[in-house]
Enzyme design. Structure first.
Site, PDB file in Angstrom:
ATOM      1  CG  HIS A 173     -59.873  33.439  19.808  1.00 21.36           C
ATOM      2  ND1 HIS A 173     -59.104  32.399  19.348  1.00 21.36           N
ATOM      3  CD2 HIS A 173     -59.154  34.555  19.527  1.00 21.36           C
ATOM      4  CE1 HIS A 173     -57.986  32.846  18.833  1.00 21.36           C
ATOM      5  NE2 HIS A 173     -57.987  34.165  18.918  1.00 21.36           N
ATOM      6  CG  ASP A 198     -59.000  36.020  16.034  1.00 20.61           C
ATOM      7  OD1 ASP A 198     -58.256  36.316  16.993  1.00 20.61           O
ATOM      8  OD2 ASP A 198     -58.568  35.715  14.908  1.00 20.61           O
ATOM      9  CG  HIS A 236     -56.185  38.782  19.981  1.00 20.17           C
ATOM     10  ND1 HIS A 236     -54.997  38.119  20.204  1.00 20.17           N
ATOM     11  CD2 HIS A 236     -56.898  38.005  19.135  1.00 20.17           C
ATOM     12  CE1 HIS A 236     -54.995  36.988  19.500  1.00 20.17           C
ATOM     13  NE2 HIS A 236     -56.136  36.899  18.843  1.00 20.17           N
ATOM     14  CE  LYS A 294     -54.294  30.390  19.752  1.00 15.78           C
ATOM     15  NZ  LYS A 294     -54.569  31.787  19.442  1.00 15.78           N
ATOM     16  CG  HIS A 301     -53.091  30.451  14.676  1.00 17.89           C
ATOM     17  ND1 HIS A 301     -53.546  31.737  14.611  1.00 17.89           N
ATOM     18  CD2 HIS A 301     -52.740  30.121  13.410  1.00 17.89           C
ATOM     19  CE1 HIS A 301     -53.473  32.172  13.360  1.00 17.89           C
ATOM     20  NE2 HIS A 301     -52.973  31.219  12.607  1.00 17.89           N
ATOM     21  CG  HIS A 361     -58.857  31.783  14.531  1.00 16.30           C
ATOM     22  ND1 HIS A 361     -58.009  30.878  13.940  1.00 16.30           N
ATOM     23  CD2 HIS A 361     -58.117  32.440  15.460  1.00 16.30           C
ATOM     24  CE1 HIS A 361     -56.819  31.009  14.475  1.00 16.30           C
ATOM     25  NE2 HIS A 361     -56.852  31.930  15.390  1.00 16.30           N
TER      26      HIS A 361
HETATM   27 ZN   LIG Z   1     -56.647  35.257  17.679  1.00 11.87          ZN
END
Ligand SMILES: [Zn+2]
Length: 345
Positions: A14, A248, A16, A100, A137, A175
């Protein structure tokens, strides 16, 4: 005492990587430590088509340059209008690894997210049928729910019925931050797993208010109280194949964090493995680190384990106050602190 640890090359399930100048600045940090990474699709606009994912993958590889052994695994951002046929075609073509699900307005660039999971029936049936993971999420966005309770309420209100309605749907709860999420994932009679970030293992919500407002400790899901941090820590070092590494890492330029309305996200990529290893070391679980970092995720995703190894050495490593300059200047996780391990490549 173990002073040197060599493990199979790990993956980040995970991350970004952003786009443009920030992508150029941060991609190398992830590729330096990890063989593969699940790349989040919350760009502006979000990555919702096969063509957009292929183009983004190309920009990531271009940012890394020639000769870098790293595989970005692309994801499809789900919207209310997500097209099951496009998703299935992207998966069959080897472009989309997973989808996602961001509840609308749950976090950074999630305004296009899903307003009601019941609008995704066709997509969820397709994912279940083709064995493509759904990455979630897991927070409700109901303003009436206290921000510290939004994950636990999501588990109860959304995740529990979802697993009942789609018993074969492969799910990664991303997360995780609470005892409720850790327990659900550990115990569910369902193909489900969870990623865990270094920050949710190392700090609790006091860090956000430590002597003043600390924007660099602000991420979503927000840090929780100590009892939850300890529960998530136990899950991470438990050896259960349902828990694995997902940083994350979410860089924002300094000015976007140090602001009257600071962005959510912690940039942990530069010292990710060192931070995780500190946790396993403190917990006396060094022998379980390789499973968490390099095996459980690959197995859940049905991918081969990486070839090659990385080595970490016990050493006092100072995390700089800032990484990058100008429009890519970012404050890293644990800035100004010393980590007890050094990544040796
Ligand atoms: Zn994230």
């Amino acid at each position: 005492m173990t002073d040197r640890l060599t493990i199979r090359r790990p993956d980040d399930w995970h991350v970004h990587l952003r786009d443009g100048a920030m992508l150029q600045a941060v991609a190398g940090h992830t590729a330096r430590q990890f063989g593969r990474a699940i790349v989040m699709p919350n760009l502006t606009p979000p990555v919702t088509s096969v063509a957009a994912a292929e183009a983004y993958r190309g920009r990531i590889m271009a940012a890394l340059g020639e000769g870098v052994d790293f595989t970005p695994l692309m994801t499809c951002y789900l919207t209310d209008d997500a097209d099951p046929a496009e998703i299935a075609a992207g998966h069959a073509a080897g472009v989309f690894t997973a989808c996602k699900l961001y509840p609308a307005h749950a976090t950074t660039n999630s305004a296009h997210g899903v307003t009601d999971i019941r609008r995704l029936t066709g997509v969820l049936e397709t994912l279940q049928r083709i064995g493509m993971p759904l990455l979630i999420h897991g927070e409700v966005t109901d303003k009436a729910i206290d921000i510290f309770d939004r994950e636990a309420v999501f588990v109860e209100r959304v995740l529990t019925p979802l697993t009942r309605d789609y018993p074969g749907l492969r799910i990664v709860l991303e997360h995780i931050t609470t005892a409720e999420a850790a327990a659900f994932v550990a115990e569910a009679d369902h193909p489900i797993a969870a990623t865990i970030t270094p920050q949710h293992l190392l700090i609790n919500r006091n860090a956000i208010f430590d002597g003043g407002l600390r924007p660099h400790a602000y991420c979503l899901p927000v840090l929780k109280r100590e009892t939850h941090r300890l529960a998530v820590r136990r899950a991470a070092v438990s050896g259960s194949p349902r828990f694995f590494l997902g940083t994350d890492s979410a860089p924002h330029v300094v000015g976007a964090k140090e602001s009257g309305c600071g962005c959510a996200g912690i940039f942990n990529a530069p010292f990710a493995l060192e931070a995780y290893l500190r946790v396993f070391d403190e917990e006396g679980a060094l022998d379980r680190f390789e499973g968490f970092a390099s095996e459980h995720g690959a197995r859940f995703y049905g991918r081969p384990l990486n070839e090659g190894t990385v080595t970490l050495v016990r050493d006092a490593v100072a995390v700089p106050d800032r990484i990058g300059t100008g429009e890519t200047a970012v404050v890293p996780f644990m800035a100004g602190e010393t980590i007890g391990w050094r990544f040796d490549g």
